[in-house]
Design a protein around this motif. Structure first.
Motif, PDB file in Angstrom:
ATOM      1  N   GLN A 136      -0.114  13.161  -3.446  1.00 37.62           N
ATOM      2  CA  GLN A 136      -1.503  13.425  -3.043  1.00 37.62           C
ATOM      3  C   GLN A 136      -1.820  12.756  -1.704  1.00 37.62           C
ATOM      4  N   VAL A 137      -1.279  11.544  -1.510  1.00 34.57           N
ATOM      5  CA  VAL A 137      -1.505  10.834  -0.242  1.00 34.57           C
ATOM      6  C   VAL A 137      -0.805  11.574   0.897  1.00 34.57           C
ATOM      7  N   VAL A 138       0.436  12.005   0.652  1.00 29.22           N
ATOM      8  CA  VAL A 138       1.196  12.754   1.663  1.00 29.22           C
ATOM      9  C   VAL A 138       0.436  14.030   2.042  1.00 29.22           C
ATOM     10  N   ASP A 139      -0.032  14.764   1.038  1.00 31.37           N
ATOM     11  CA  ASP A 139      -0.769  16.011   1.293  1.00 31.37           C
ATOM     12  C   ASP A 139      -2.056  15.746   2.082  1.00 31.37           C
ATOM     13  N   ALA A 162       0.829  -1.221   0.000  1.00 27.83           N
ATOM     14  CA  ALA A 162       0.000   0.000   0.000  1.00 27.83           C
ATOM     15  C   ALA A 162       0.857   1.263   0.000  1.00 27.83           C
ATOM     16  N   GLY A 163       2.174   1.100   0.189  1.00 25.10           N
ATOM     17  CA  GLY A 163       3.077   2.256   0.174  1.00 25.10           C
ATOM     18  C   GLY A 163       3.240   2.918   1.530  1.00 25.10           C
ATOM     19  N   LYS A 164       2.933   2.167   2.597  1.00 25.25           N
ATOM     20  CA  LYS A 164       2.938   2.745   3.953  1.00 25.25           C
ATOM     21  C   LYS A 164       4.292   3.354   4.326  1.00 25.25           C
ATOM     22  N   SER A 165       5.383   2.594   4.137  1.00 25.23           N
ATOM     23  CA  SER A 165       6.709   3.080   4.558  1.00 25.23           C
ATOM     24  C   SER A 165       7.137   4.306   3.756  1.00 25.23           C
ATOM     25  N   THR A 166       6.947   4.251   2.448  1.00 22.12           N
ATOM     26  CA  THR A 166       7.308   5.383   1.581  1.00 22.12           C
ATOM     27  C   THR A 166       6.569   6.643   2.022  1.00 22.12           C
ATOM     28  N   ILE A 167       5.260   6.492   2.215  1.00 22.31           N
ATOM     29  CA  ILE A 167       4.415   7.623   2.615  1.00 22.31           C
ATOM     30  C   ILE A 167       4.809   8.131   4.002  1.00 22.31           C
ATOM     31  N   ALA A 168       4.989   7.205   4.952  1.00 22.64           N
ATOM     32  CA  ALA A 168       5.301   7.589   6.335  1.00 22.64           C
ATOM     33  C   ALA A 168       6.616   8.366   6.407  1.00 22.64           C
ATOM     34  N   LYS A 169       7.608   7.926   5.646  1.00 23.31           N
ATOM     35  CA  LYS A 169       8.913   8.613   5.656  1.00 23.31           C
ATOM     36  C   LYS A 169       8.778  10.042   5.124  1.00 23.31           C
ATOM     37  N   LEU A 170       7.994  10.209   4.053  1.00 28.25           N
ATOM     38  CA  LEU A 170       7.818  11.541   3.458  1.00 28.25           C
ATOM     39  C   LEU A 170       7.048  12.475   4.398  1.00 28.25           C
ATOM     40  N   VAL A 171       6.008  11.922   5.045  1.00 25.25           N
ATOM     41  CA  VAL A 171       5.231  12.723   5.993  1.00 25.25           C
ATOM     42  C   VAL A 171       6.117  13.116   7.175  1.00 25.25           C
ATOM     43  N   ALA A 172       6.911  12.152   7.678  1.00 23.48           N
ATOM     44  CA  ALA A 172       7.813  12.419   8.806  1.00 23.48           C
ATOM     45  C   ALA A 172       8.772  13.562   8.473  1.00 23.48           C
ATOM     46  N   LYS A 173       9.295  13.539   7.249  1.00 29.43           N
ATOM     47  CA  LYS A 173      10.248  14.568   6.836  1.00 29.43           C
ATOM     48  C   LYS A 173       9.574  15.944   6.819  1.00 29.43           C
ATOM     49  N   LYS A 174       8.358  16.004   6.266  1.00 23.82           N
ATOM     50  CA  LYS A 174       7.656  17.288   6.161  1.00 23.82           C
ATOM     51  C   LYS A 174       7.244  17.828   7.531  1.00 23.82           C
ATOM     52  N   LEU A 175       6.862  16.927   8.430  1.00 26.46           N
ATOM     53  CA  LEU A 175       6.402  17.366   9.749  1.00 26.46           C
ATOM     54  C   LEU A 175       7.532  17.409  10.777  1.00 26.46           C
ATOM     55  N   GLU A 176       8.723  16.942  10.340  1.00 31.26           N
ATOM     56  CA  GLU A 176       9.886  16.845  11.243  1.00 31.26           C
ATOM     57  C   GLU A 176       9.576  15.938  12.434  1.00 31.26           C
ATOM     58  N   ILE A 197      -8.946   6.400  10.137  1.00 28.17           N
ATOM     59  CA  ILE A 197      -9.526   6.985   8.925  1.00 28.17           C
ATOM     60  C   ILE A 197      -9.057   6.176   7.728  1.00 28.17           C
ATOM     61  N   LEU A 198      -9.995   5.710   6.921  1.00 33.41           N
ATOM     62  CA  LEU A 198      -9.656   4.920   5.736  1.00 33.41           C
ATOM     63  C   LEU A 198      -9.155   5.835   4.625  1.00 33.41           C
ATOM     64  N   LEU A 199      -8.003   5.500   4.061  1.00 33.30           N
ATOM     65  CA  LEU A 199      -7.427   6.286   2.980  1.00 33.30           C
ATOM     66  C   LEU A 199      -7.100   5.318   1.832  1.00 33.30           C
ATOM     67  N   ASP A 200      -7.934   5.352   0.790  1.00 32.13           N
ATOM     68  CA  ASP A 200      -7.729   4.469  -0.363  1.00 32.13           C
ATOM     69  C   ASP A 200      -6.929   5.224  -1.412  1.00 32.13           C
ATOM     70  N   SER A 201      -5.700   4.748  -1.661  1.00 28.58           N
ATOM     71  CA  SER A 201      -4.797   5.465  -2.568  1.00 28.58           C
ATOM     72  C   SER A 201      -4.800   4.924  -3.995  1.00 28.58           C
ATOM     73  N   SER A 202      -5.809   4.102  -4.322  1.00 29.50           N
ATOM     74  CA  SER A 202      -5.849   3.447  -5.647  1.00 29.50           C
ATOM     75  C   SER A 202      -5.709   4.432  -6.799  1.00 29.50           C
ATOM     76  N   THR A 203      -6.328   5.607  -6.650  1.00 27.41           N
ATOM     77  CA  THR A 203      -6.290   6.585  -7.747  1.00 27.41           C
ATOM     78  C   THR A 203      -5.491   7.837  -7.374  1.00 27.41           C
ATOM     79  N   MET A 204      -4.650   7.712  -6.329  1.00 26.87           N
ATOM     80  CA  MET A 204      -3.875   8.871  -5.864  1.00 26.87           C
ATOM     81  C   MET A 204      -2.385   8.690  -6.118  1.00 26.87           C
ATOM     82  N   THR A 205      -1.704   9.811  -6.332  1.00 25.72           N
ATOM     83  CA  THR A 205      -0.240   9.773  -6.442  1.00 25.72           C
ATOM     84  C   THR A 205       0.332   9.787  -5.016  1.00 25.72           C
TER      85      THR A 205
END
Length: 221
Positions: A208-211, A13-27, A197-205
């Motif tokens: 977009q998921v990070v945002d 589902a891309g959890k690690s990729t997304i989590a790392k990017l969010v962590a970086k943006k939020l410090e 909160i359910l977040l379906d990323s099937s049609t998201m980049t």
């Protein structure tokens, strides 16, 4: 007051990729649970401990202190005060990590260490049971998923980019089987926390998921 974000979801589902990017943006600190298991595997390996011997498991759980720090944007995995980044990616540490991850006492110990870290730092953690088991009181819980076909496509593209020949239908069948296994395992099965909160990323980049997650954080903090 520290803040915790828990992201659960199925494989691919891309959890690690997304989590790392969010962590970086939020410090925030991204809690790499896999790296923590590798550090525990390294402790077993360096101390000649056997994951199948109860006394060795007890010794490791009593004496291994593992945490994660960030310095100059780099994640440091700290085992008993030592930066072990250069050691945990070895074949020996990887093999031992797979073995120790199956030991109930080790999982309990690492959950304790993960909670300890989350009690003093702003963290984001991803996995299968973060919102249900590890951080049940997380400030923001998300269940990140995508259709099995979309997850298979992503895995297929990654493999093709690496020059690995593969079949899309076979990958999707493997993903569906993995979902079934994760949802029905005895210890900490994969499931969506009631307050996630359910977040379906099937049609998201990815962006977009990070945002979307950062927007949810801003409305829930």
């Amino acid at each position: 007051m520290n803040y915790c974000i828990a992201i659960d979801g199925p494989a691919g589902a891309g959890k690690s990729t997304i989590a790392k990017l969010v962590a970086k943006k939020l410090e925030f600190i991204y809690v790499d649970t896999g790296a923590m298991y590798r550090a525990m595997g390294l402790f077993f390996f360096e101390n000649n401990l056997d994951s199948e011997k109860q006394e060795d498991v007890v010794k490791a759980c009593e004496n291994a202190d593992i945490t994660i720090e960030y310095k100059n944007g780099e994640q440091l995995v700290i085992l008993n005060g030592e930066n072990v980044n250069g050691k945990i990616r070895t074949e020996e540490a990887s093999k031992m990590a797979s073995k120790v991850a199956k030991v109930k006492e080790v999982r309990v110990k690492l959950v304790e260490l993960q909670r300890k870290l989350a009690s003093v730092e702003n963290v984001i953690m991803d996995g299968r049971d973060v919102g249900t088991q590890i951080l049940p009181n997380a400030n923001l819980k998300l269940y990140l998923t995508a259709s099995s076909k979309e997850r298979a496509k992503r895995r297929w593209k990654e493999n093709i980019a690496k020059g690995i020949e593969c079949d899309l239908d076979t990958i999707e069948a493997d993903i569906i089987a993995r979902d079934e296994q994760d949802m029905n395992r005895e210890i900490s099965p994969l499931c969506q926390a009631e307050d996630a909160i359910l977040l379906d990323s099937s049609t998201m980049t990815i962006d977009q998921v990070v945002d979307a997650i950062i927007e949810l954080y801003n409305t829930h903090k």
